[in-house]
Design an enzyme around this catalytic site. Structure first.
Site, PDB file in Angstrom:
ATOM      1  CG  ASP A   1       3.554   4.277  -5.040  1.00  0.00           C
ATOM      2  OD1 ASP A   1       3.033   2.821  -5.315  1.00  0.00           O
ATOM      3  OD2 ASP A   1       4.806   4.746  -5.917  1.00  0.00           O
ATOM      4  NE  ARG A   2       5.385   0.728   1.245  1.00  0.00           N
ATOM      5  CZ  ARG A   2       4.991  -1.067   1.932  1.00  0.00           C
ATOM      6  NH1 ARG A   2       4.561  -1.910   2.140  1.00  0.00           N
ATOM      7  NH2 ARG A   2       6.216  -1.504   0.898  1.00  0.00           N
ATOM      8  CG  ASP A   3       7.263   0.927  -1.879  1.00  0.00           C
ATOM      9  OD1 ASP A   3       7.496   1.335  -0.294  1.00  0.00           O
ATOM     10  OD2 ASP A   3       7.245  -0.336  -1.746  1.00  0.00           O
TER      11      ASP A   3
ATOM     12  CE1 TYR B   1      11.546  -5.378  -5.594  1.00  0.00           C
ATOM     13  CE2 TYR B   1      13.016  -5.406  -4.906  1.00  0.00           C
ATOM     14  CZ  TYR B   1      11.968  -5.986  -6.437  1.00  0.00           C
ATOM     15  OH  TYR B   1      12.234  -5.294  -7.606  1.00  0.00           O
TER      16      TYR B   1
ATOM     17  NE  ARG C   1       4.652  -4.359 -12.254  1.00  0.00           N
ATOM     18  CZ  ARG C   1       4.790  -5.191 -10.917  1.00  0.00           C
ATOM     19  NH1 ARG C   1       3.796  -5.206  -9.888  1.00  0.00           N
ATOM     20  NH2 ARG C   1       6.249  -4.342 -11.220  1.00  0.00           N
TER      21      ARG C   1
ATOM     22  CE  LYS D   1       8.982   2.511  -9.285  1.00  0.00           C
ATOM     23  NZ  LYS D   1       9.180   3.332  -8.152  1.00  0.00           N
TER      24      LYS D   1
END
Length: 183
Positions: free
Chosen positions: A9-11, A20, A108, A135
């Site tokens: 995952d990135r963030d 954002y 998603r 997450k």
């Protein structure tokens, strides 16, 4: 022989999640991420970034800004001698999207669409691959895609299935994976 991949995952995994993010001036790499990624590559795994980008769906930034930031991020990895195989992203949101981005899609996370698409595109063995996210939706996407090695960054929330490992950051994930798994 099928490829083995660390899906990141990135963030929250690659960069500090400031919410954002759409430009390099707000993109801060997590300490140790480049060393961790060099170790991943040195051990024969590819790296593919899989990231939900609801900021596009919400109209906070557009796909051009996302692609520009992604190009910059990949350039930073190149400077650090790390090859990222691909970046897959989902610009949709089923409730908060605008226009064509208001969509209940299969890409998603927690849906496994990005992972399955990458597996088909790059001939990846999902059962030998690793999913790292911050997450539970990242973990669920990995689970649904058939990935055997699931890692969650941050505090353990509710590991009901007891099928993932929690670590503080990607560096700690890499140490754990390469010292505890049969790969």
């Amino acid at each position: 022989m099928k490829a083995k991949v660390f899906f990141l995952d990135r963030d929250g995994v690659i960069n500090i999640d400031h919410g954002y993010i759409s430009s390099p001036d707000s993109f801060d790499f997590v300490p140790g991420v480049f060393d961790a990624c060099r170790t991943i590559r040195k051990n024969g795994y590819e790296i593919i970034v899989v990231t939900n980008q609801s900021g596009i769906a919400r109209g906070y930034y557009d796909e051009t800004a996302f692609m520009s930031l992604t190009t910059w991020m990949l350039g930073e990895f190149e400077k650090e001698r790390v090859n990222i195989k691909a970046v897959k992203y989902c610009p949709h949101h089923s409730k908060h999207g605008e226009g064509k981005y208001l969509l209940d899609c299969s890409c998603r996370k927690p849906e496994p669409g990005m992972l399955l698409e990458a597996a088909e595109q790059f001939d990846i063995s999902l059962s030998e691959s690793v999913m790292v996210g911050d997450k539970l939706s990242d973990i669920e996407a990995g689970r649904r895609a058939g990935i055997s090695h699931l890692y969650k960054i941050g505090k353990d929330e509710e590991n009901k299935e007891n099928d993932y490992v929690t670590r503080d950051n990607l560096h700690d994930v890499v140490i754990h994976f390469f010292s505890h798994s049969d790969k």
